[in-house]
Design an enzyme around this catalytic site. Sequence first.
Site, PDB file in Angstrom:
ATOM      1  N   TYR A   1       0.299   2.042  -7.292  1.00 45.21           N
ATOM      2  CA  TYR A   1      -0.551   1.503  -6.226  1.00 45.21           C
ATOM      3  C   TYR A   1      -2.027   1.772  -6.542  1.00 45.21           C
ATOM      4  O   TYR A   1      -2.876   0.881  -6.469  1.00 45.21           O
ATOM      5  CB  TYR A   1      -0.176   2.115  -4.861  1.00 45.21           C
ATOM      6  CG  TYR A   1      -1.243   1.871  -3.822  1.00 45.21           C
ATOM      7  CD1 TYR A   1      -1.444   0.594  -3.297  1.00 45.21           C
ATOM      8  CD2 TYR A   1      -2.079   2.906  -3.390  1.00 45.21           C
ATOM      9  CE1 TYR A   1      -2.453   0.353  -2.370  1.00 45.21           C
ATOM     10  CE2 TYR A   1      -3.085   2.680  -2.462  1.00 45.21           C
ATOM     11  CZ  TYR A   1      -3.268   1.399  -1.961  1.00 45.21           C
ATOM     12  OH  TYR A   1      -4.274   1.174  -1.052  1.00 45.21           O
TER      13      TYR A   1
ATOM     14  N   LYS B   1      -5.422  -0.895  -7.368  1.00 40.52           N
ATOM     15  CA  LYS B   1      -6.772  -0.922  -6.781  1.00 40.52           C
ATOM     16  C   LYS B   1      -7.827  -0.760  -7.877  1.00 40.52           C
ATOM     17  O   LYS B   1      -8.849  -1.435  -7.870  1.00 40.52           O
ATOM     18  CB  LYS B   1      -6.908   0.184  -5.726  1.00 40.52           C
ATOM     19  CG  LYS B   1      -6.064  -0.049  -4.479  1.00 40.52           C
ATOM     20  CD  LYS B   1      -6.524  -1.287  -3.722  1.00 40.52           C
ATOM     21  CE  LYS B   1      -5.609  -1.623  -2.565  1.00 40.52           C
ATOM     22  NZ  LYS B   1      -5.917  -2.894  -1.905  1.00 40.52           N
TER      23      LYS B   1
ATOM     24  N   LYS C   1       0.781  -1.247   0.000  1.00 39.12           N
ATOM     25  CA  LYS C   1       0.000   0.000   0.000  1.00 39.12           C
ATOM     26  C   LYS C   1       0.814   1.299   0.000  1.00 39.12           C
ATOM     27  O   LYS C   1       0.232   2.370   0.144  1.00 39.12           O
ATOM     28  CB  LYS C   1      -0.907   0.005   1.220  1.00 39.12           C
ATOM     29  CG  LYS C   1      -0.146   0.019   2.535  1.00 39.12           C
ATOM     30  CD  LYS C   1      -0.997   0.434   3.719  1.00 39.12           C
ATOM     31  CE  LYS C   1      -0.161   0.493   4.972  1.00 39.12           C
ATOM     32  NZ  LYS C   1      -0.855   0.936   6.153  1.00 39.12           N
TER      33      LYS C   1
ATOM     34  N   SER D   1      -9.792   1.875  -2.338  1.00 37.54           N
ATOM     35  CA  SER D   1      -9.225   3.102  -1.778  1.00 37.54           C
ATOM     36  C   SER D   1      -9.792   4.321  -2.499  1.00 37.54           C
ATOM     37  O   SER D   1     -10.107   4.265  -3.697  1.00 37.54           O
ATOM     38  CB  SER D   1      -7.712   3.059  -1.982  1.00 37.54           C
ATOM     39  OG  SER D   1      -7.138   4.312  -1.720  1.00 37.54           O
TER      40      SER D   1
ATOM     41  N   PRO E   1       4.477  15.816  -4.609  1.00 32.18           N
ATOM     42  CA  PRO E   1       3.965  15.523  -5.953  1.00 32.18           C
ATOM     43  C   PRO E   1       2.810  14.525  -5.893  1.00 32.18           C
ATOM     44  O   PRO E   1       2.865  13.552  -5.143  1.00 32.18           O
ATOM     45  CB  PRO E   1       5.173  14.909  -6.684  1.00 32.18           C
ATOM     46  CG  PRO E   1       6.361  15.369  -5.916  1.00 32.18           C
ATOM     47  CD  PRO E   1       5.922  15.550  -4.496  1.00 32.18           C
TER      48      PRO E   1
ATOM     49  N   PHE F   1     -11.145   6.033   2.944  1.00 34.70           N
ATOM     50  CA  PHE F   1     -10.491   7.332   2.874  1.00 34.70           C
ATOM     51  C   PHE F   1      -9.222   7.258   3.739  1.00 34.70           C
ATOM     52  O   PHE F   1      -8.383   6.418   3.462  1.00 34.70           O
ATOM     53  CB  PHE F   1     -11.508   8.450   3.165  1.00 34.70           C
ATOM     54  CG  PHE F   1     -12.314   8.710   1.912  1.00 34.70           C
ATOM     55  CD1 PHE F   1     -13.190   7.731   1.428  1.00 34.70           C
ATOM     56  CD2 PHE F   1     -12.118   9.837   1.141  1.00 34.70           C
ATOM     57  CE1 PHE F   1     -13.858   7.891   0.214  1.00 34.70           C
ATOM     58  CE2 PHE F   1     -12.789  10.008  -0.062  1.00 34.70           C
ATOM     59  CZ  PHE F   1     -13.659   9.045  -0.515  1.00 34.70           C
TER      60      PHE F   1
ATOM     61  N   ASN G   1       2.411   8.201   5.670  1.00 30.35           N
ATOM     62  CA  ASN G   1       1.129   8.822   6.010  1.00 30.35           C
ATOM     63  C   ASN G   1       1.282   9.791   7.174  1.00 30.35           C
ATOM     64  O   ASN G   1       2.170   9.661   8.015  1.00 30.35           O
ATOM     65  CB  ASN G   1       0.084   7.744   6.350  1.00 30.35           C
ATOM     66  CG  ASN G   1      -0.256   6.898   5.132  1.00 30.35           C
ATOM     67  OD1 ASN G   1      -0.024   5.695   5.129  1.00 30.35           O
ATOM     68  ND2 ASN G   1      -0.773   7.510   4.095  1.00 30.35           N
TER      69      ASN G   1
END
Length: 340
Positions: free
Chosen positions: A149, A153, A84, A124, A293, A178, A199
């Site tokens: 990634y 999905k 992920k 996602s 980016p 989310f 993250n």
Amino acid sequence: MAVLVTGGAGYIGSHTCLELIAQGYNVVAVDNFCNSQPESITRVKELAGKSFPFYEIDVRDESALDEIFKNHDTDCIIHFAGLKAVGESVKVPLMYYNNNLLSTIALCSAMKKYNVKRLIFSSSATVYNGANEMPLTEKSLTGGCTNPYGWTKFMCEQILRDTAQSEQDWSIILLRYFNPIGAHISGMIGEDPSDTPNNLMPYISQTAIGRLKCLSVYGGDYPTNDGTGVRDYIHVDDLAKGHVSAIKYSTAHTGTEVFNLGSGVGTSVLGLITAFETASGVKIPYEIAGRRPGDIAVCYASAEKAAEILNWRAEKSIAEACADTWRWQSLNPYGFKNKL
Ligand code: NAD
Ligand code: WQD
């Protein structure tokens, strides 16, 4: 009958295993620990107050899946297993396509073979096109993903739609998450990134505990209330409950259905930092850096479809998510490991 949870040792999978057991489901979990620790499963068992079958397998391994389907009467699958990390997927795209697509294909092939036709898939918000207006509904435009990634999905969603289309008795639910944050209220399980976090929330909490020195806020000049990016953060326990709601729905419905799992509310980066500081009493050192980016200014869900059809809504606040994350991080400074 059992629910087979792939990626059960991971962040969302571990919380969902616990919630499933709390709601009376039998769980069989699998994981290859490529981004998680066995300790996570040990702790889920401890918190649940009961054991459940766990297998260390790669979901791409069809013979290993055979054994599981032969040994366990399974009626539903939740497929969390996948890689992920957005940035990593740009560097090693083939690894991402290989893992995420082939695991989904192997799983569906085994399901077909053993006549198990109910699947809940971890999709996602990243599948939505960046040009959409907010809030994102399930009808918003998808595709135009900015990284491999996201494409995995997007492609898995298509593979699953086609599979459900091929035979009438499949029931496939695509859940578009989310931004999951928070941890179980016990502080015993939570998010445990193996490298420097990509993250925001784990970056904040590792800065608070002193593992990282300073948080870079990516962009202070977005057209938002305070200039920083806005996202839809959702507590991982709410997310876990959303999966149970999806399972219930899938018992009575066939075909493919898509649901956003978000709170419907946007919070800025500075807003999340402030909430975390209030919950933890720790000041977070940060500096405003350039935009990252691929980022967009604002992204949040319309959570109406899940509310209407699944009877599910996110209930926990950002303040609770920050308090729970801080409890997890301070009780486990190095995550599931004792040290780095
Ligand atoms: P995670 O990395 O903590 O959990 C995924 C688990 O799958 C890990 O335990 C990993 O070891 C396992 N895994 C990966 N490939 C495997 C394979 N081939 N065979 C067996 N196990 C394998 O991630 P998470 O945050 O819990 O995410 C769960 C799912 O939700 C993923 O599919 C992810 O893409 C998706 N998702 C996550 C987020 C997020 O921000 N956390 C947002 C949207 C969607
Ligand atoms: C949130 C906000 C950043 C880190 C990603 C994936 C998405 C989904 C969820 C899996 C943004 C800012 C972040 C930092 C920062 N995952 N930020 N400093 O980008 O919304 O979504 O995770 O499916 O696919 O793209 O989440 O937590 O990375 O960023 O300022 O060190 O925090 O710019 O505004 P994102 P995030």
